[in-house]
Design an enzyme around this catalytic site. Sequence first.
Site, short mmCIF file in Angstrom:
data_model
loop_
_atom_site.label_atom_id
_atom_site.label_comp_id
_atom_site.label_asym_id
_atom_site.label_seq_id
_atom_site.Cartn_x
_atom_site.Cartn_y
_atom_site.Cartn_z
N ASP A 1 -10.66 4.66 -1.01
CA ASP A 1 -11.34 2.65 -0.20
C ASP A 1 -12.73 2.92 0.20
O ASP A 1 -13.10 4.08 -0.43
CB ASP A 1 -10.53 3.51 1.37
CG ASP A 1 -9.50 3.04 1.35
OD1 ASP A 1 -8.47 2.84 0.67
OD2 ASP A 1 -9.06 3.02 2.87
N ASP B 1 1.31 -1.35 0.42
CA ASP B 1 0.10 -0.10 -0.02
C ASP B 1 0.89 1.28 0.09
O ASP B 1 1.84 1.32 0.93
CB ASP B 1 -0.77 -0.04 1.69
CG ASP B 1 -2.21 0.66 1.32
OD1 ASP B 1 -2.40 1.84 0.34
OD2 ASP B 1 -2.25 0.83 2.25
C1 GLA Z 1 -4.94 2.79 3.25
C2 GLA Z 1 -5.49 1.61 2.00
C3 GLA Z 1 -6.52 1.03 2.80
C4 GLA Z 1 -6.10 0.06 4.39
C5 GLA Z 1 -5.41 0.86 4.73
C6 GLA Z 1 -5.12 0.46 5.91
O1 GLA Z 1 -6.60 2.95 3.15
O2 GLA Z 1 -6.93 1.55 0.75
O3 GLA Z 1 -7.77 -0.87 2.06
O4 GLA Z 1 -5.04 -1.18 3.82
O5 GLA Z 1 -5.46 1.49 3.77
O6 GLA Z 1 -4.36 1.46 6.80
#
Ligand code: GLA
Length: 735
Positions: free
Chosen positions: A551, A487
Amino acid sequence: MRKIFILTLLFISTQVSSQQDISLPTAKFKTGDIPAWSQASFDDSQWPSIKTNTPWEQQGYADYNGFAWYRFHFKLPASLRDNSYWKDSLRIFLAKIDDVDEVFINGVKIGQKGSFPENSGGYSTAWNETREYHLSTKHPALQWDKDNVIAVRVYDGGGAGGIFSAIPFVNMMDLIDGVKMNLHIASTRDDKNTLTLVNNIQKKIYGKLSIVVTDPGTDTLITQSKKDVELVAGNNFSINIPVESSQRATISAVFREQQTGKSINTNQTLPYILTPPPPATPRINGAKVLGARPGSPIYYKIAATGEKPLHYTAENLPAELSLDRKTGIITGKLTERKDYHIKLVVINTKGNDKRDLTIKVGDVLALTPPMGWNSWNCWGLSVSDEKVKASAQALIDKGLIDHGWTFMNIDDGWEAEKRQPDNMIAANKKFPDMKGLGDWLHGNGLKFGIYSSPGPRTCGGYLGSYKNELNDAITYSNWGIDYLKYDWCSYGNIAGKDTSLAGYEKPYFVMRDALQKQPRDIVFSLCQYGMKDVWKWGPEVNGNLWRTTGDIEDTWQSLSNIGFHQTKQFAYAKPGRWNDPDMLIVGQVGWGENLHPTRLTPDEQYTHISLWCLLSAPLLIGCDISKMDDFTLNLLTNDEVIAVDQDPLGKQAQQIIATDNVQVWMKELEDGSKALGIFNLSGHDLSVSVNWNDLGLHANQKVHDLWRQKDLGSFKDSFSTKVASHGVTLVKVGG
Ligand code: GLA
């Protein structure tokens, strides 16, 4: 069944509240942040208006993050106070606010939720909290019988922004506020729908409770009842509302308090189960094709339903592989680069089933979209070893594993604060034994996933892999990791001003190389929210899947904005290379310690799973499986629907028709048939007819309903179907 006028009931309840409430459906609105905007005397007549139940992104402020102000002007009649039962407390209801708010009445601050960037401790969101501020009617800032101004300073830290989810209002706290209405929806066959009224005040309350249950598709009455209720101080009153689990039904309940005539109500559509249970005879499910690198350990659990015990065998199993006949787990190593064709056989006392499995030994993994669970949408940063095991155990016990659900992926929040002296990463106290957890998962037929960032810190502020990529890949391999979600997060600070494509690809190349050196297969999931059209270069960094969006949240707005916009990536999906519109938002979700049932309606959930399967999306359950209800389980265990997602051809559905209300998506399947999703995006049920011609199909097509697992017959030129509001008809055509 007869038609009823359910609207009458709803109308009365809204009418009563509109007499009492000062409704604030619009406000004056401006982006920016100037302290004088809190003052009643400030002239906002030139400001544009905005609706207050919808985020500003949908009202001409696309992608705006940062500060903005809402200003409400209204008269506060003294009669509002004088006619209320208690007369002492005014309520200012501002629905939900994304993310932080500070509220002023006539220039005087009366409250704040969340924390602004300039506050000590910095920014923190309160997007999911209801804003309800109470003021004494004697509060010096209130101007009775005169004009008042509520000014709301809002800070949006990202994603949607502003006031949303309901229309704000001002009213008096009253007797009815002492009563709470809770509707518990039956979660299993043995459970009951129960409406409970709770009296929270030291006074007996009388009133009338009306319950109407209707079929929202036809407006026909299913049952109704009316009851006089006496609520003794501190006591509850409960009533069961029986409804068949396969019936699409809406419960509308109103409790009207006798003394003031004020009411509270609830209105909910019940989950309804469409899919019949699997037969007692064996049925083999799950991926028909498996990718493995030469010499990597192979680990494949045959997913099969049917009355237990099941006995697993295989024809043409290469000598290097072995199959545990009791568990159905295939292990071993294949060194030659080629396709191995195996016939799986599952037997029980009722019969047997046979199915082909192809193991393709080469360079590409995840030849069908990964299926499993990820901790983020339920536990957020509070994930722990226990919580992972509880969901894994439930995935096995509830039979999800028999439908191909395999990966158990830990998202952010597992990392120790500091690296070890040798720079290797360690897990924090919540995960006392990562290798042990991996062994336990593998011993139970599951796979093990983990999360990190190419930056120094993850999005949740935990340690990332920056400058330790190889160390981390080695650790993952030692722990038995099968899947890495990687990520971007704080890598933005490292990339700095470098906005070139190469700059965006760079950290993913580094981890790709580190993973490739490991003696096991680790699926590589890129998470950088679709930047620089990741679907175009994801294969170069050997990504098996890549997030295409920000998200997801458990709202129709979030689901439909993401799901129905997956059009430009269509051509890039193929075996081992998947577009990822983010994880599933059904069941008990929460992103932290406190979980809540998804806010999607049952029809929105059918849309969610249907659309994700059409899109060939990775399917990662995002809820606490140990609390999974019958409806959600049914939604996730329809093998015909899952087979659309797992189809070995690996094509993504294409949007063929898109009007304001209806979208039709079509996916080519390996057997030459098509999966067709007909979606209703409108607020009411619709009859939809699609012409084969418009879909490029010839006349006379056989149609099979995938959710009901039922043939619907042959259709000459077109197919007509009733589609629920925000729902779907998912069918297989031809074949
Ligand atoms: C980002 C990702 C999420 C999750 C969070 C964890 O927002 O897009 O899917 O993994 O980080 O902190």
